[in-house]
Write a protein that holds these residues in place. Structure first.
Motif, short mmCIF file in Angstrom:
data_model
loop_
_atom_site.label_atom_id
_atom_site.label_comp_id
_atom_site.label_asym_id
_atom_site.label_seq_id
_atom_site.Cartn_x
_atom_site.Cartn_y
_atom_site.Cartn_z
N PRO A 109 0.82 -1.22 0.00
CA PRO A 109 0.00 0.00 0.00
C PRO A 109 0.85 1.26 0.00
N GLU A 110 1.97 1.22 0.71
CA GLU A 110 2.85 2.38 0.76
C GLU A 110 3.40 2.72 -0.63
N ALA A 111 3.70 1.68 -1.41
CA ALA A 111 4.20 1.90 -2.77
C ALA A 111 3.12 2.52 -3.65
N ALA A 112 1.88 2.07 -3.50
CA ALA A 112 0.79 2.64 -4.27
C ALA A 112 0.59 4.12 -3.94
N ALA A 113 0.65 4.45 -2.66
CA ALA A 113 0.51 5.84 -2.24
C ALA A 113 1.66 6.69 -2.76
N HIS A 114 2.87 6.15 -2.68
CA HIS A 114 4.04 6.88 -3.16
C HIS A 114 3.91 7.18 -4.65
N ALA A 115 3.45 6.19 -5.43
CA ALA A 115 3.30 6.38 -6.87
C ALA A 115 2.33 7.52 -7.18
N ILE A 116 1.22 7.57 -6.46
CA ILE A 116 0.23 8.63 -6.70
C ILE A 116 0.77 9.99 -6.30
N ARG A 117 1.51 10.05 -5.22
CA ARG A 117 2.12 11.33 -4.83
C ARG A 117 3.10 11.80 -5.91
#
Length: 261
Positions: free
Chosen positions: A84-92
Motif C-alpha cells: 500500500p505504501e508503494a501505491a501511495a508513493h506512486a500517486i504522490r
C-alpha cells in the motif's frame, strides 16, 4: 477538470498515445484527454511491457502531457511494488509531475492478482494520496486477463474499490454487454472505464454508452497497430523482396499537417 469529463452514458474517448508524435497528432484530431500505455512506452524504449521503472512510466506520461497540453492519466502498472505504501508513493509522484490522473493495478506484471485484502488496502492508500494531490485515481481489477477469469471476483473488487473512494474503476478484459453491465452495477455511482478493441470483443462506443460506461480507452492497441503496419512492410521486404505500404498509410503531407496542429 479531468474528473468532470467522466459522464456515465456519455463516455470520454481517451486514446493511448505511445510517444510525443502520436500525442500531438491525436490532439490535432480532436481528442480531449489521454491515457499513457506502459506497453507502448516500453516498446518505444525497445523493451517488453513490465520492464519499466516507476520513474520511466511517469516520464512517458509526462511527455504526453507536455507536448499535448491535455489531461493525461498515467498507466503505472502496480505502482512499482506490491505494498500500500508503494501505491501511495506512486500517486504522490503523479501529483508532483502535474499529471491529471493515474491508474493502479491489483497485480504485479506477469503475476496473479493480489489477495483481496491487500488489493483494497492498496486502493485505500492510493485514494488518500490522491486526495492530497488532486489526482484522479483509477483502480484496476486485472483478473479477467489471467488464466482463470472470474467475473464474480472482479465485481467484488470493483465494488470494494468504489467504496474505498476510487474516482474511476476499470476491469480490462470485458468482452460482452453482460460483463460490462455487471461491472457498471458493481461500481455503483463510480465512473467505469472500459477498454475497446481486440482482443476484448466487438463492443462499440454507442453500445458502451447505453450500458452506462463513462470512459473508453484503447490500451496498447494504437501502438501495436502502428508497429504492425511498419513490421509487415519490413517483413515483406526481407521475405518477398518487395515493399508496399499498408493501404491506410497516411501521406507525408497528412502527417505533417497533424503535427502542425
Amino acid at each position: 477538470m479531468f474528473a468532470q469529463l467522466h459522464t456515465s452514458g456519455k463516455p470520454l474517448l481517451m486514446p493511448n498515445p505511445w510517444d510525443a508524435g502520436s500525442a500531438v497528432m491525436l490532439k490535432a484530431m480532436g481528442f480531449q484527454a489521454f491515457g499513457s500505455t506502459s506497453a507502448g512506452a516500453a516498446y518505444t524504449a525497445g523493451r517488453p511491457e513490465g520492464t519499466l521503472s516507476l520513474d520511466e512510466m511517469l516520464d512517458a506520461a509526462e511527455t504526453l502531457a507536455r507536448v499535448s497540453g491535455l489531461p493525461v492519466s498515467a498507466d503505472l502498472e502496480n505502482g512499482g511494488s506490491d505494498t500500500p505504501e508503494a501505491a501511495a508513493h506512486a500517486i504522490r509522484e503523479v501529483g508532483k509531475r502535474g499529471l491529471a490522473g493515474a491508474s493502479i493495478e491489483d497485480c504485479a506484471p506477469g503475476v496473479a492478482t493480489y489477495p483481496m485484502a491487500l488489493s483494497i488496502a492498496r486502493v485505500e492508500a492510493a485514494v488518500a494520496a490522491a486526495k492530497d494531490t488532486g489526482v484522479v485515481l483509477t483502480a484496476r481489477a486485472e483478473g479477467l486477463q489471467g488464466d482463470a477469469p472470474d467475473l464474480e471476483d472482479i465485481c467484488t473488487r470493483i465494488s470494494a474499490f468504489s467504496k474505498a473512494g476510487a474516482d474511476v474503476v476499470f476491469a480490462p478484459g470485458l468482452t460482452d454487454a453482460d460483463m460490462v453491465r455487471a461491472v457498471v452495477k458493481a461500481a455503483g455511482d463510480t465512473p467505469v472505464s472500459v477498454i475497446l478493441g481486440a482482443p476484448y470483443g466487438a463492443l462499440t462506443v454507442a453500445r458502451l454508452a447505453d450500458l452506462g460506461v463513462a470512459r473508453i480507452s484503447l490500451g496498447s492497441s494504437l501502438a501495436r497497430a502502428a508497429y504492425g503496419g511498419a513490421l509487415t512492410a519490413a517483413r515483406n521486404l526481407l521475405e518477398k523482396g518487395s515493399f508496399a505500404l499498408p493501404e491506410n498509410t497516411y501521406s507525408f503531407d497528412e502527417i505533417e499537417a497533424l503535427l502542425r496542429g
